[in-house]
Design an enzyme around this catalytic site. Structure first.
Site, PDB file in Angstrom:
ATOM      1  N   HIS A   1      -1.793   6.846   3.930  1.00 18.64           N
ATOM      2  CA  HIS A   1       0.081   6.615   3.654  1.00 18.64           C
ATOM      3  C   HIS A   1       0.570   7.825   3.647  1.00 18.64           C
ATOM      4  O   HIS A   1       0.240   8.498   2.213  1.00 18.64           O
ATOM      5  CB  HIS A   1      -0.028   5.243   3.726  1.00 18.64           C
ATOM      6  CG  HIS A   1       0.101   4.561   3.980  1.00 18.64           C
ATOM      7  ND1 HIS A   1      -0.790   4.175   4.775  1.00 18.64           N
ATOM      8  CD2 HIS A   1      -0.066   2.979   3.874  1.00 18.64           C
ATOM      9  CE1 HIS A   1      -1.289   2.549   5.773  1.00 18.64           C
ATOM     10  NE2 HIS A   1      -0.923   1.983   4.495  1.00 18.64           N
TER      11      HIS A   1
ATOM     12  N   CYS B   1       0.501  -1.053  -0.072  1.00 18.53           N
ATOM     13  CA  CYS B   1       0.297   0.078   0.117  1.00 18.53           C
ATOM     14  C   CYS B   1       0.634   1.253   0.387  1.00 18.53           C
ATOM     15  O   CYS B   1       0.565   2.348  -0.372  1.00 18.53           O
ATOM     16  CB  CYS B   1      -0.661   0.102   1.024  1.00 18.53           C
ATOM     17  SG  CYS B   1      -0.031  -0.722   2.411  1.00 18.53           S
TER      18      CYS B   1
END
Ligand code: NAP
Length: 331
Positions: free
Chosen positions: A224, A140
């Site tokens: 993120h 990710c």
């Protein structure tokens, strides 16, 4: 319509897949699979739905089945934990079913394309002529960084990257990190993550960058953030970096895919962007936001933000499936 089975359908990635596939023009979900805990139960009962939109009506009563062939589907999208993916995904390949996976065990296999369609779409041609195969999307965090680094690598030749990540809680799945561990706290270790990011980025970019990565879990729900220090063969100016990022376009083929964002990279000039809460949903969660672009001595410095369960997982897997369909490699 291509019939899709979702493995790990009750998890954070699986739920995003269910949400994003609602009303998809090419794909229809016909099987939802998860662990023994969930098997035999209607999806709505087995799944603690954590999306902010309502569960699609077609999913509510669908019975959860084991993640093993035969399944009532033409392809599977996998959001299984690594241990179960290691067993289940090759079983589907052996049964002649294409697997598009978010899981890590097969990403570095030589016969598994690791694909970010805007960056290395041609890698999927490796599966031509095969009935069962695995195509993977990256970790990710690597997914967002790959999109941001791609135009810089082409224009300036990225040689070295130092990275410090601030990774959201949903990246650890559900229930994930204990609240008492992460409230009022930052966790300076995420198992396996610091090794995956450099090797996956080099595979996707076809590069041999030297990278050092320090990962942190922070108390953010989704999104993120990565702070990068970059050295290139030719050190670019801030203006040249912004131009390279702003002029980056997916190929016409990829831009036409249903899940492709209008702009893959959004460049922010404000000194306090990107922020997870403000920027993670750019391009329906598929755009990567880059900001705080500056030079610092010999380094180019910038921040990259991406939605970990969309651009970093479910949306990435769907975009890969769309690319495979557009090239006639599935369906
Ligand atoms: P999660 O929320 O923990 O969900 C795991 C899913 O797998 C659930 O559906 C669970 O079913 C099922 N499962 C667990 N153990 C199983 C077993 N032994 N056999 C069959 N099914 C089993 O995890 P996640 O965050 O969605 O992550 C899924 C995968 O995607 C992982 O490999 C992860 O590394 C990867 N990934 C995650 C992200 C992210 O941002 N979260 C991003 C990229 C990649 P039950 O509900 O029945 O237990």
């Amino acid at each position: 319509m291509i019939r899709v089975g979702i493995l790990g359908a009750t998890g954070m990635v699986g739920q995003q897949l269910v949400r994003l596939l609602e009303g998809h023009p090419w794909f229809r979900v016909t099987a939802l699979a998860a662990s023994e805990r969930s098997q035999g139960r209607p999806y709505a009962e087995a799944c603690g739905w954590r999306m902010t939109t309502a569960m699609p009506a077609w999913a509510v009563a669908m019975p959860v089945v084991p993640p093993a062939p035969p399944l009532d589907c033409d392809i599977v999208l996998s959001g299984l934990p690594a241990d179960s993916a290691r067993v289940a995904e090759p079983a589907f390949v052996a049964a002649g079913v294409p697997v598009i996976t978010n899981s890590s065990p097969h990403r570095m296999d030589q016969d598994v394309p690791l694909v970010v369609p805007e960056v290395n779409a041609d890698a999927v041609s490796a599966v031509k002529g095969r009935r069962g195969f695995i195509v993977a999307n990256p970790n990710c965090t690597a997914a967002g960084i790959a999109v941001a680094l791609a135009p810089l690598h082409v224009a300036f030749g990225v040689e070295e990257v130092l990275a410090a990540t601030m990774q959201a809680l949903s990246g650890a799945g559900f229930p994930g990190v204990a609240s008492l561990d992460v409230t009022d706290n930052v966790l300076p270790y995420i198992a396996g993550e610091e090794e995956k990011i450099p090797r996956e980025l080099n595979k996707i970019l076809g590069a041999s960058m030297t990278m050092s990565v320090q990962c942190h879990r922070v108390s953010v729900r989704d999104g993120h953030l990565a702070a990068l220090w970059i050295k290139c063969a030719q050190q670019p100016s801030v203006g040249a970096v912004k131009d390279a990022l702003r002029s980056f376009r997916a190929s016409a083929e990829v831009a036409a895919l249903p899940s492709a964002p209008a702009e893959s990279i959004v460049v922010r000039d404000e000194p306090d962007r990107p922020q997870p809460v403000l920027d993670r949903d750019a391009g329906n969660g598929m755009a990567v936001t880059v900001g705080r672009i500056m030079t610092d001595g010999a380094w180019l410095r910038l921040l990259v933000l991406s939605h970990n369960t969309v651009r970093g997982a479910a949306g990435a897997a769907i975009l890969n499936a769309e690319l495979l369909k557009a090239r006639g490699l599935i369906g």
